[in-house]
Design a protein around this motif. Structure first.
Motif, PDB file in Angstrom:
ATOM      1  N   GLY A 180       0.814  -1.211   0.000  1.00  0.00           N
ATOM      2  CA  GLY A 180       0.000   0.000   0.000  1.00  0.00           C
ATOM      3  C   GLY A 180       0.843   1.255   0.000  1.00  0.00           C
ATOM      4  N   ILE A 185      -1.301   4.162  -1.501  1.00  0.00           N
ATOM      5  CA  ILE A 185      -2.691   3.850  -1.153  1.00  0.00           C
ATOM      6  C   ILE A 185      -2.943   4.263   0.292  1.00  0.00           C
ATOM      7  CG2 ILE A 185      -4.392   2.000  -0.826  1.00  0.00           C
ATOM      8  CD1 ILE A 185      -3.744   2.525  -3.743  1.00  0.00           C
ATOM      9  N   LYS A 186      -4.020   5.019   0.485  1.00  0.00           N
ATOM     10  CA  LYS A 186      -4.396   5.441   1.835  1.00  0.00           C
ATOM     11  C   LYS A 186      -5.687   4.721   2.234  1.00  0.00           C
ATOM     12  CE  LYS A 186      -1.191   8.662   2.045  1.00  0.00           C
ATOM     13  NZ  LYS A 186      -0.002   8.476   2.889  1.00  0.00           N
ATOM     14  N   PRO A 187      -5.582   3.717   3.085  1.00  0.00           N
ATOM     15  CA  PRO A 187      -6.810   3.049   3.529  1.00  0.00           C
ATOM     16  C   PRO A 187      -7.579   3.917   4.510  1.00  0.00           C
ATOM     17  CG  PRO A 187      -4.929   2.117   4.672  1.00  0.00           C
ATOM     18  CD  PRO A 187      -4.385   3.116   3.684  1.00  0.00           C
ATOM     19  N   THR A 199      -9.996  -2.465   6.930  1.00  0.00           N
ATOM     20  CA  THR A 199      -9.995  -1.443   5.882  1.00  0.00           C
ATOM     21  C   THR A 199     -11.408  -1.260   5.363  1.00  0.00           C
ATOM     22  OG1 THR A 199      -7.723  -1.965   5.270  1.00  0.00           O
ATOM     23  CG2 THR A 199      -9.018  -0.759   3.649  1.00  0.00           C
ATOM     24  N   LYS A 202     -10.531   2.469   0.323  1.00  0.00           N
ATOM     25  CA  LYS A 202      -9.174   2.854  -0.060  1.00  0.00           C
ATOM     26  C   LYS A 202      -9.222   4.044  -1.004  1.00  0.00           C
ATOM     27  CE  LYS A 202      -7.258  -1.824   0.264  1.00  0.00           C
ATOM     28  NZ  LYS A 202      -6.661  -2.943  -0.490  1.00  0.00           N
ATOM     29  N   ARG A 204      -6.331   6.786  -3.386  1.00  0.00           N
ATOM     30  CA  ARG A 204      -4.957   7.039  -3.841  1.00  0.00           C
ATOM     31  C   ARG A 204      -4.553   8.440  -3.387  1.00  0.00           C
ATOM     32  NH1 ARG A 204      -1.800   5.122  -8.198  1.00  0.00           N
ATOM     33  NH2 ARG A 204      -2.845   3.135  -7.812  1.00  0.00           N
ATOM     34  N   ALA A 209      -8.228  10.577  -0.031  1.00  0.00           N
ATOM     35  CA  ALA A 209      -8.658   9.893   1.196  1.00  0.00           C
ATOM     36  C   ALA A 209      -9.534  10.821   2.047  1.00  0.00           C
ATOM     37  CB  ALA A 209      -7.445   9.425   1.993  1.00  0.00           C
TER      38      ALA A 209
END
Length: 283
Positions: A180, A185-187, A199, A202, A204, A209
């Motif tokens: 991630g 990637i920002k969960p 999670t 998700k 980008r 986010a």
């Protein structure tokens, strides 16, 4: 005549104002460095923890059994007959199980230890509701019976700048976490019915986010009017802007702002933005 004490732990992140208003007895968790031990929110601030993370990532520890026994004996001496203790999720800390163990030895008190299955103001919101009921004169059994419904109406969502600290603390898988981070990637992390992280969605990058977090808030508010708390971990200025962006959204009945405890900050690192949403209900 019932005299009910309200107990929580320092990760509930209640302000001094709420703690004083509802006479909440706080059990403090601990932050342990190689050369020194600190008491959560007593002699160390969240910012001090974040500033030192690049040098050393400390360990965290729940309140000791001795701390719990001292508090319960003190409550007995002060004439309390009943205790409602609301803790950080048992899925995230051993505080709940240790409190249950301590409570079992205090037979002079009627004690309920309630698992918030949450943390930060997800737990704190339950404490506030409980405090209001005690203050209004509701009976112990009535309050205890209401707690699961209150819990079911509260949800927590947050994003972090980096997954590094969640990986180090074993809160997220090393492989998925590293993957991630490489893809930026920002969960959006939430807490499930068992009281553990998962999670929820998700995005980008941090900007997307935050937009996703606003979408989640609006979805919840479309279902019911709600209280919303915005929480930050080492991201005061960024979080203030995020907070301001929520002010004109319909159906928010209360909008609060605060920071997460140093204990939580150890596991999330700086840059956290989170929201706690409590669906309105009438008790």
């Amino acid at each position: 005549m019932e005299k009910i004490a309200l107990v929580s732990d320092s990760t509930c992140d209640l302000s001094d104002e709420f703690i004083k208003a509802y006479d909440v007895k706080i059990l403090n968790l601990k932050i342990i460095y190689k050369d020194k031990e600190y008491i959560d929110r007593v002699n160390i601030t969240p910012q001090q923890v974040y500033d030192n993370l690049k040098i050393e990532v400390p360990h965290t520890s729940l309140p000791s059994l001795d701390d719990m026994h001292k508090l319960l004996y003190k409550l007995e001496e002060e004439g309390y007959t009943h205790v409602i203790a609301i803790s950080i999720s048992a899925g995230l800390s051993g505080t709940y199980n240790t409190l249950k163990l301590a409570a079992s030895e205090h037979t002079n008190l009627n004690i309920t230890v309630f698992d918030s299955k949450s943390l930060t103001l997800g737990c704190g919101a339950i404490v506030i509701n409980c405090g209001k009921m005690i203050k209004s004169g509701k009976k112990y059994n009535e309050i205890v019976s209401a707690l699961p419904l209150i819990r079911d109406n509260i949800s927590v969502y947050y994003i972090v700048d980096t997954l590094e600290y969640l990986i180090k603390g074993g809160r997220i898988g090393k492989v998925s976490g590293t993957f991630g981070q490489l893809l930026n990637i920002k969960p959006i992390i939430s807490i499930n019915k068992e009281g553990v992280y998962y999670t929820y969605a998700k995005a980008r990058g941090k900007k997307q986010a935050k937009n996703k977090l606003i979408e989640i808030i609006k979805e919840k508010l479309n279902i019911a009017k709600s209280k919303v708390w915005v929480m930050h971990g080492g991201a005061y200025e960024e979080c203030k802007k995020f907070y301001a962006s929520l002010k004109n959204i319909p159906n928010i009945t209360y909008l609060g702002f605060g920071d997460i405890s140093p204990v939580a900050g150890v596991h999330t690192g700086p840059g956290l933005i989170g929201v706690v949403i409590e669906k309105e209900q009438f008790i």
